[in-house]
Design a protein around this motif. Sequence first.
Motif, short mmCIF file in Angstrom:
data_model
loop_
_atom_site.label_atom_id
_atom_site.label_comp_id
_atom_site.label_asym_id
_atom_site.label_seq_id
_atom_site.Cartn_x
_atom_site.Cartn_y
_atom_site.Cartn_z
N ASP A 174 0.91 -1.20 -0.02
CA ASP A 174 -0.04 -0.04 -0.12
C ASP A 174 0.85 1.29 0.04
N LYS B 212 3.89 1.63 -1.11
CA LYS B 212 4.35 1.58 -2.49
C LYS B 212 3.56 2.34 -3.49
N LYS B 213 2.44 1.66 -3.42
CA LYS B 213 1.34 2.35 -4.39
C LYS B 213 0.89 3.64 -4.20
N GLU C 102 1.43 6.39 -6.99
CA GLU C 102 0.32 7.16 -7.40
C GLU C 102 0.41 8.61 -7.16
#
Length: 291
Positions: A21, A23-24, A28
Amino acid sequence: MAITAAQVKELREMTGAGMMDAKKALVENDGDMDAAIDWLRTKGLAKAAKKSGRTAAEGLVGVAVEGNTGIAVEVNSETDFVAKNAEFQGMVAKIANAALKVDDIDALNAADIDGKSVADTMTDAIAKIGENMGVRRVEKITGETVVTYIHNAVTDGMGKIGVLVALKGGDEAFGKQVAMHIAAANPAALNEAELDSGVVEKERQIQIDIARESGKPEEVIEKMIVGRMKKFMGEVTLLGQAFVINPDLTVESAAKEAGAEITGFIRMEVGEGIEKEEEDFAAEVAKAAQG
């Protein structure tokens, strides 16, 4: 832009979010840390860090056996309500199975369940459920036969007290009786040799002090101490205790009659040794009202 492991680590420490999460969130938001934090908050994934200081003394003990190896693992939550949640119970079962393949708590936290580490799985669960949680400890035992027993079971293989008994000879029915005895009597060790020497010496000194209060001569006191320490060993060691199934026998004698040798045991109880915070009801309501 490329996201570094150091950035992911920093974001995880700031928010308590899981590795993937974090990393995302950075991907983003093009590596912008503040924007990534806001992104996690909007997704409800940045809650865990706020809850990490709260006392988690409830939860479940899960047990599992594979071949001649058994494990007990304690997974804590803040409330008993969460421990009764089927999703939490499913997570404990997966953690228990993962524990069969590791040797210590650090390896368990790094172990994989459903494509995530146990540590990340716990972090995600904290964010989702809204309570502090954690894998507190894991213990492993091996034997010719390993028998399990759960006291106050909420479902198969987990409850408030988990017991494993390692046997040589005998049968599973006798092993189950011994496990039930351990749950009830809570022995400190298998036998005198395995008892903490500090515990033994402390008890011996207490008994000496008590005996000296009687004013008896030292040679009489020495004989008194031998008897009292023998009684103490019978109270705190498994093999010396009176067997709850037949109090006329010690556990050791009952094992001999059953053709079994008890080679080890684990007794794990949820929350033992954790100092719980006490709050009165008014304070609890006021705390909740403040958000």
